[in-house]
Write an enzyme that holds these catalytic residues in place. Structure first.
Site, short mmCIF file in Angstrom:
data_model
loop_
_atom_site.label_atom_id
_atom_site.label_comp_id
_atom_site.label_asym_id
_atom_site.label_seq_id
_atom_site.Cartn_x
_atom_site.Cartn_y
_atom_site.Cartn_z
N GLY A 164 0.78 -1.21 -0.09
CA GLY A 164 0.19 -0.15 0.16
C GLY A 164 0.52 1.18 0.07
N GLY A 165 0.45 2.34 -0.27
CA GLY A 165 0.97 3.88 -0.27
C GLY A 165 0.92 4.12 1.85
N SER A 223 0.86 -1.16 7.41
CA SER A 223 0.85 -1.76 9.08
C SER A 223 0.32 -2.45 9.52
CB SER A 223 2.10 -0.99 9.13
OG SER A 223 3.62 -0.73 7.85
N HIS A 274 6.23 2.47 17.37
CA HIS A 274 6.00 1.22 16.44
C HIS A 274 6.17 -0.06 17.72
CE1 HIS A 274 4.05 1.90 12.84
NE2 HIS A 274 5.20 3.02 12.47
N THR A 281 12.94 -3.23 9.57
CA THR A 281 14.79 -2.81 8.08
C THR A 281 15.12 -1.32 8.88
OG1 THR A 281 13.03 -2.24 6.15
CG2 THR A 281 13.90 -4.55 7.13
N SER A 291 -1.47 4.18 4.37
CA SER A 291 -2.89 3.91 4.19
C SER A 291 -2.73 3.10 4.95
CB SER A 291 -2.61 2.48 3.04
OG SER A 291 -1.44 1.83 2.93
#
Length: 170
Positions: A8-9, A15, A49, A34, A12
């Site tokens: 997705g963008g 995640s 996160h 990453t 979006s």
């Protein structure tokens, strides 16, 4: 779910969707990150996160060697989430690594993985053609990586505006 690819963008909801799919499964969860905290804003994003994930999660940092990280995580977890392939590609390009070799190693590690695996990437091909050669190469490489990942995934979901759309799988 064996191998799920979520694309997705930016912003979006990809995640969040991927994390919810993983957290719905039982067992120990591994998050392969990453991203690298190269500035304060990115460090803050990473911390948010990490805080959003609960105690079921272990973290593995893999800015470059994603195949080895997959093998490490598989030894310790029942489900793996990789977020995100696009940042991994960017890291490889900036370090002038051999992309074909790295992607081939990644594909082999995915094929060998014996636990459910969710992979997240950005769709960068919806915009205009970038003005400089590096940006055009990045867009092209990301598109090819996404195609290769979708080909080895059992299920592919596109997320736009927080809404998942199944592209592949039952």
């Amino acid at each position: 779910m064996s191998r799920l690819f979520v694309i997705g963008g930016a912003r979006s909801g990809k995640s969040r969707y991927a994390q919810s799919r993983v957290e719905a499964l039982p067992g120990r969860l591994a998050f392969i990150a990453t991203a690298e905290a190269q500035d304060a804003e990115m460090a803050d994003r990473i911390a948010r996160h990490q805080a959003d994930r609960g105690p079921r999660w272990m973290s593995v940092e893999a800015p470059m060697d994603l195949a080895a990280a997959l093998h490490r995580a598989e030894a310790e977890a029942d489900v793996i989430l990789v977020d995100c392939l696009t940042l991994w590609l960017s890291n490889l390009m900036l370090a002038e690594r051999d992309l074909d070799h790295a992607v081939a190693e990644f594909e082999a590690a995915v094929s060998e993985c014996c636990v459910p695996l969710v992979m997240v990437a950005n769709e960068v091909g919806y915009g205009i053609v970038p003005m400089n050669a590096l940006a055009r190469r990045f867009r092209d490489e990301a598109g090819w990586l996404n195609q290769r990942t979708a080909a080895i995934a059992d299920e592919v979901m596109l997320v736009a505006a927080g809404l998942p759309l199944k592209l592949k799988g039952s």
